[in-house]
Design an enzyme around this catalytic site. Structure first.
Site, PDB file in Angstrom:
ATOM      1  N   GLU A   1       0.884  -1.173   0.000  1.00 33.07           N
ATOM      2  CA  GLU A   1       0.000   0.000   0.000  1.00 33.07           C
ATOM      3  C   GLU A   1       0.916   1.215   0.000  1.00 33.07           C
ATOM      4  O   GLU A   1       1.467   1.582   1.036  1.00 33.07           O
ATOM      5  CB  GLU A   1      -0.891  -0.013   1.255  1.00 33.07           C
ATOM      6  CG  GLU A   1      -1.795  -1.231   1.371  1.00 33.07           C
ATOM      7  CD  GLU A   1      -2.963  -1.188   0.392  1.00 33.07           C
ATOM      8  OE1 GLU A   1      -3.304  -0.093  -0.102  1.00 33.07           O
ATOM      9  OE2 GLU A   1      -3.527  -2.256   0.106  1.00 33.07           O
TER      10      GLU A   1
ATOM     11  N   CYS B   1      -2.125   9.780   2.624  1.00 31.41           N
ATOM     12  CA  CYS B   1      -1.658   9.155   1.381  1.00 31.41           C
ATOM     13  C   CYS B   1      -2.591   9.441   0.207  1.00 31.41           C
ATOM     14  O   CYS B   1      -2.139   9.590  -0.918  1.00 31.41           O
ATOM     15  CB  CYS B   1      -1.495   7.655   1.572  1.00 31.41           C
ATOM     16  SG  CYS B   1      -2.989   6.851   2.142  1.00 31.41           S
TER      17      CYS B   1
HETATM   18  P1  NAD Z   1       8.091   4.895   4.954  1.00 31.06           P
HETATM   19  O1  NAD Z   1       8.091   4.106   3.702  1.00 31.06           O
HETATM   20  O2  NAD Z   1       9.271   5.743   5.248  1.00 31.06           O
HETATM   21  O3  NAD Z   1       7.930   3.913   6.219  1.00 31.06           O
HETATM   22  C1  NAD Z   1       6.924   2.950   6.320  1.00 31.06           C
HETATM   23  C2  NAD Z   1       7.367   1.823   7.237  1.00 31.06           C
HETATM   24  O4  NAD Z   1       8.561   1.240   6.736  1.00 31.06           O
HETATM   25  C3  NAD Z   1       7.660   2.246   8.665  1.00 31.06           C
HETATM   26  O5  NAD Z   1       7.185   1.258   9.543  1.00 31.06           O
HETATM   27  C4  NAD Z   1       9.168   2.296   8.731  1.00 31.06           C
HETATM   28  O6  NAD Z   1       9.644   1.952  10.004  1.00 31.06           O
HETATM   29  C5  NAD Z   1       9.574   1.234   7.718  1.00 31.06           C
HETATM   30  N1  NAD Z   1      10.844   1.561   7.043  1.00 31.06           N
HETATM   31  C6  NAD Z   1      11.285   2.767   6.646  1.00 31.06           C
HETATM   32  N2  NAD Z   1      12.472   2.665   5.997  1.00 31.06           N
HETATM   33  C7  NAD Z   1      12.763   1.340   5.966  1.00 31.06           C
HETATM   34  C8  NAD Z   1      13.850   0.588   5.443  1.00 31.06           C
HETATM   35  N3  NAD Z   1      14.866   1.176   4.791  1.00 31.06           N
HETATM   36  N4  NAD Z   1      13.818  -0.737   5.594  1.00 31.06           N
HETATM   37  C9  NAD Z   1      12.804  -1.354   6.244  1.00 31.06           C
HETATM   38  N5  NAD Z   1      11.762  -0.691   6.774  1.00 31.06           N
HETATM   39  C10 NAD Z   1      11.740   0.640   6.650  1.00 31.06           C
HETATM   40  O7  NAD Z   1       6.748   5.741   4.936  1.00 31.06           O
HETATM   41  P2  NAD Z   1       6.207   6.784   5.992  1.00 31.06           P
HETATM   42  O8  NAD Z   1       7.087   7.998   6.014  1.00 31.06           O
HETATM   43  O9  NAD Z   1       5.947   6.112   7.296  1.00 31.06           O
HETATM   44  O10 NAD Z   1       4.795   7.165   5.339  1.00 31.06           O
HETATM   45  C11 NAD Z   1       4.688   8.040   4.255  1.00 31.06           C
HETATM   46  C12 NAD Z   1       4.534   7.320   2.932  1.00 31.06           C
HETATM   47  O11 NAD Z   1       3.606   6.272   3.049  1.00 31.06           O
HETATM   48  C13 NAD Z   1       3.977   8.222   1.849  1.00 31.06           C
HETATM   49  O12 NAD Z   1       4.570   7.883   0.619  1.00 31.06           O
HETATM   50  C14 NAD Z   1       2.508   7.877   1.815  1.00 31.06           C
HETATM   51  O13 NAD Z   1       1.839   8.180   0.616  1.00 31.06           O
HETATM   52  C15 NAD Z   1       2.560   6.413   2.072  1.00 31.06           C
HETATM   53  N6  NAD Z   1       1.316   5.946   2.652  1.00 31.06           N
HETATM   54  C16 NAD Z   1       0.541   5.104   1.928  1.00 31.06           C
HETATM   55  C17 NAD Z   1      -0.669   4.681   2.447  1.00 31.06           C
HETATM   56  C18 NAD Z   1      -1.583   3.763   1.709  1.00 31.06           C
HETATM   57  O14 NAD Z   1      -2.510   3.253   2.328  1.00 31.06           O
HETATM   58  N7  NAD Z   1      -1.401   3.493   0.429  1.00 31.06           N
HETATM   59  C19 NAD Z   1      -1.064   5.130   3.692  1.00 31.06           C
HETATM   60  C20 NAD Z   1      -0.237   5.987   4.400  1.00 31.06           C
HETATM   61  C21 NAD Z   1       0.964   6.389   3.881  1.00 31.06           C
END
Ligand code: NAD
Length: 467
Positions: free
Chosen positions: A219, A253
């Site tokens: 997602e 998002c």
């Molecule tokens: P992110 O991708 O930075 O992090 C998401 C998760 O991944 C967190 O739990 C984080 O701890 C983990 N993570 C981060 N870097 C990692 C790595 N290198 N290796 C392993 N795990 C890692 O996203 P965010 O900043 O938490 O959220 C913002 C993003 O998420 C935006 O792009 C937004 O559009 C998207 N988002 C999508 C939805 C959806 O339902 N489609 C919902 C909310 C947010």
């Protein structure tokens, strides 16, 4: 890597996953009654912590309590109640008919859990985006490990407390930590991974999961456009647009990332946007109690760095409060705010002539998670619906396509793969196992060796069937 269980003993993530898998395989959540009981426990656990949840998201990102209550709590009740009401129907076997070759016999599909499901969630709607896929996973009979985002921290703590003090670790457990913990969980071979977050991290997760052929639902995010066509009444649409941009200070998002406005109505759009913005949040947005803050300094600096060029309204920032004003920017495709997902309260405006130009603009970019269209013109609506590709499309509304459990929620291409919500969540976390049960009463020698006369017999059969 060690994990703290609710019993305060230390076990590795690998051991925890194996324990969960065994629990599921030995029928821990086989009956619908047991699954409903677990879902009810989850609902009660949320209900008894409503205030703490609202407080946690307020401390993490200054979210107004009403926004927190609606998006983190009411939303979850709706999802859980819907699953409890419909679970018996979803979980039943689905009969299928058979071709002549397999008669006499019967066939059906039986939905079965994968085993231990790992849910990795983001910080922006920490409760909803952690627990709502989990409703589908538990309803389908899986055990779950949740790895919430470490960013913010207060929501992560309340999720760990809520889950680990309510459920046995072999059923549902929260593991906290930084990305190394996420990687260790993935390498410990869960049976399914549901990741919500950015496309960049989504690629890392999928790559690591692929090493052990672990199925994934991703997602993700990206830039979700909103088209405003020339036939609409700006007074009728502006609250919906403003709300869709400003909810959670733009950290949504499926929030509107930028608007594509028909050239002739650009000035009216700008004027009405400012008028409605002042009515909703006041002339000095920082004073408003209804407008949130940016999650951390890193994101503040990233978003504030995009404020440049022709600012039509807003533009103020205050790093000490992580405040960024609702900022309307006269932009083109080269503007810094058009180079990546904004995930904050900036709204670039880009103009177009014909609806086909707006469609081309969208087609030239990654498939968005959501697309919004404001127009009452049925031809325009049809053109946009049929000629664009996005996770979802909402016409004359913003965000509310996720407010029903009857529509799936998910992206396509760069914005994700797979979906959940309601029945779609149950199906995502179930393997629909086909079962053929053949009667021993009749048999055909067409299948078996020696094949000497089989060809002639088969031709006769085919001829007879095609009469
Ligand atoms: P992110 O991708 O930075 O992090 C998401 C998760 O991944 C967190 O739990 C984080 O701890 C983990 N993570 C981060 N870097 C990692 C790595 N290198 N290796 C392993 N795990 C890692 O996203 P965010 O900043 O938490 O959220 C913002 C993003 O998420 C935006 O792009 C937004 O559009 C998207 N988002 C999508 C939805 C959806 O339902 N489609 C919902 C909310 C947010």
């Amino acid at each position: 890597m060690e994990t703290m269980t609710s019993a305060s003993s230390h076990i590795s993530n690998k051991e925890l996953i194996e324990k969960q898998r065994k629990f599921v395989q030995r029928g821990g959540l086989r009956t619908v009654e047991e699954r409903k009981r677990v879902l009810k426990m989850l609902r009660d656990a949320i209900q008894s912590r409503e205030e703490a949840i609202i407080k946690a998201v307020e401390m993490d990102m200054g979210r107004p309590s009403l926004e927190a209550y609606a998006s983190e709590i009411l939303y979850m009740y709706n999802e859980i109640d819907h699953a409890i009401r419909n679970l018996s129907k979803w979980a039943g076997r689905k009969r299928v008919s058979l071709p002549w070759l397999l008669i006499p016999g019967k066939a059906h599909l039986i939905p079965q859990p994968y085993g231990s499901v790992l849910v990795i969630s983001p910080w922006n709607y920490p409760v909803q985006l952690s627990l709502s896929p989990i409703v589908g996973a538990l309803a389908a009979g899986n055990a779950v490990i949740l790895k919430p985002s470490e960013i913010g921290g207060h929501a992560e703590a309340i999720l760990a407390e809520l889950v680990n003090n309510t459920f046995a670790p072999e059923l549902f457990h929260v593991v906290t930590g930084e990305k190394e913990v996420t990687m260790d969980l993935i390498h410990s071979r869960p049976d399914y991974i549901c990741f919500t977050g950015s496309p960049a991290v989504g690629k890392i997760i999928m790559q690591e999961a692929a090493k052990n052929l672990i199925p994934v639902t991703l997602e993700l995010g990206g830039k979700s456009p909103c088209i405003v066509h020339d036939d609409v009444n700006m007074d009728a649409i502006m609250n919906r647009i403003l709300w869709g941009k400003c909810f959670n200070a733009g950290q949504t998002c499926i929030g509107i990332d930028y608007v594509l406005v028909q050239k002739k109505v650009k000035n009216t759009f700008v004027q009405k946007f400012i008028e409605f913005k002042n009515k909703a949040y006041g002339e000095d947005t920082i004073q408003s109690l209804d407008f949130g803050r940016i999650i951390n300094e890193k994101n503040f600096d990233r978003i504030a760095g995009m404020i440049s060029g022709d600012i039509l309204s807003g533009g103020k920032t205050d790093r000490s409060q992580k405040f960024i004003d609702i900022t309307l920017i006269d932009a083109d495709e080269n503007h810094p705010a058009m180079q990546e997902e904004i995930f904050g309260p900036l709204l670039p405006i880009i103009t177009y002539d014909k609806i086909e130009d707006a469609i081309e603009f969208i087609l030239a970019r990654e498939k968005p998670l959501a697309l919004y269209l404001y127009s009452n013109d049925k031809t325009v609506q049809k053109k946009v619906e049929e000629n664009t590709y996005s996770g979802s499309l909402a016409i004359n509304n913003t965000l509310l396509q996720v407010a029903t459990t009857n529509l799936p929620f998910g992206g396509v291409g760069n914005s994700g793969m797979g979906s959940y919500h309601g029945k779609f969540g149950f199906e995502t976390f179930s393997h629909m196992k086909p079962v053929l049960n053949k009667s021993l009463k009749l048999d055909t020698d067409l299948l078996y060796a020696p094949y000497k006369n089989t060809m002639r017999k088969l031709e006769k059969w085919v001829l007879w069937l095609s009469r």
